[in-house]
Design an enzyme around this catalytic site. Structure first.
Site, mmCIF file in Angstrom:
data_model
loop_
_atom_site.group_PDB
_atom_site.id
_atom_site.type_symbol
_atom_site.label_atom_id
_atom_site.label_comp_id
_atom_site.label_asym_id
_atom_site.label_seq_id
_atom_site.Cartn_x
_atom_site.Cartn_y
_atom_site.Cartn_z
ATOM 1 N N ASP A 199 0.806 -1.079 -0.029
ATOM 2 C CA ASP A 199 -0.058 -0.114 0.179
ATOM 3 C C ASP A 199 0.670 1.198 0.084
ATOM 4 O OD1 ASP A 199 -2.258 1.306 0.018
ATOM 5 O OD2 ASP A 199 -2.953 0.650 2.073
ATOM 6 N N ASN A 245 -10.075 -2.763 -7.033
ATOM 7 C CA ASN A 245 -9.199 -1.887 -7.628
ATOM 8 C C ASN A 245 -9.746 -1.476 -9.118
ATOM 9 O OD1 ASN A 245 -6.239 -2.976 -6.096
ATOM 10 N ND2 ASN A 245 -7.633 -1.419 -5.443
#
Length: 252
Positions: A27, A75
């Site tokens: 991340d 995503n």
């Protein structure tokens, strides 16, 4: 340096069990780029720099499986520009991984649905797995178009279609991750404190480590890699038992 490690004494990792399966949530790529005044997509490029050295370093220290969460089923909600960039980046990286797999005798796995991936990328995922299937020095896993809830639902439906009554052990055979070791340590970067639908079954007894560094900083810093092992070595893993519970480093 991570603040949570500042006051701790050095740990002799060699005297402790190392995690057999580390799962990373990679991340903070875009935030890393924005902090440096770079286009956000350049953070993704930085996130793969030195990736193979990270894998080799952990494998040399006894880790046998490393999984990277690189693209979730959620995503796809990102901009078309970013998604297209990532799909091209994954294709380029997986072609490099083919050489790495052969040179280091590694097995590569790509978990998640191939359905929405560009055809050339889906085909390359298949080829990478086939080419490296006999690798015995360690396993590298990419979670690509992956969601933990989807994996479990698909496994339930597969078991129903097979007409089988399942146990905990036999249910795993229907999971995309069924052949993988349980996760011993999950590491998430960028100061986010969630598991985000990641390896829900395999994380059942995992130790969790959340760190402030963005992924592009962790991927290239051996001191941070060592801190990952040091922190795991301090954990008292009881698995619901007493202080002398056995270490569950191997899948039964």
């Amino acid at each position: 340096m991570w603040k949570l490690f500042k006051k701790k004494q050095p740990v002799d990792v060699a005297a402790n069990k190392v995690p057999q399966h580390i799962a990373f949530i990679c991340d903070g790529n875009r935030r890393w780029a924005e902090m440096r005044g770079l286009p956000p997509l350049m953070g993704h490029q930085a996130g793969i720099a030195n990736f193979e050295n990270l894998v080799d370093w952990f494998m040399k220290r006894g880790v046998s499986t490393i999984t990277f969460y690189i693209f979730s089923t959620e995503n796809w909600k990102r901009s078309k520009e970013e998604v297209d960039f990532l799909m091209d980046l994954f294709y380029t990286e997986l072609k490099k991984n083919m050489k790495h797999a052969v040179e280091k005798n590694l097995r590569y796995r790509v978990i998640g649905s191939r359905d929405k991936l560009p055809k050339r990328l889906a085909n390359l995922c298949d080829k990478l797995e086939e080419t490296s299937a006999e690798g015995s020095a360690g396993t590298v896993v990419f979670a690509l178009n992956y969601g933990g809830q989807d994996e479990i639902i698909n496994a339930v439906n597969a078991a129903v279609d097979a007409g089988e009554h399942v146990t905990r052990d036999t249910f795993e055979t229907f999971l995309d991750t069924g052949d993988l070791l349980p996760v011993d340590l999950m590491v998430r970067t960028s100061n986010e404190h969630r598991i985000s639908n990641y390896l829900l079954w395999k994380l059942a007894y995992a130790e969790l480590l959340f760190v402030p560094e963005h992924w592009p900083d962790l991927v290239k810093n051996e001191k941070l890699w060592q801190h990952v092992l040091d922190e795991f070595a301090t954990r008292n893993r009881r698995f619901g038992g007493g202080k002398k519970a056995n270490y569950l480093g191997n899948k039964k």
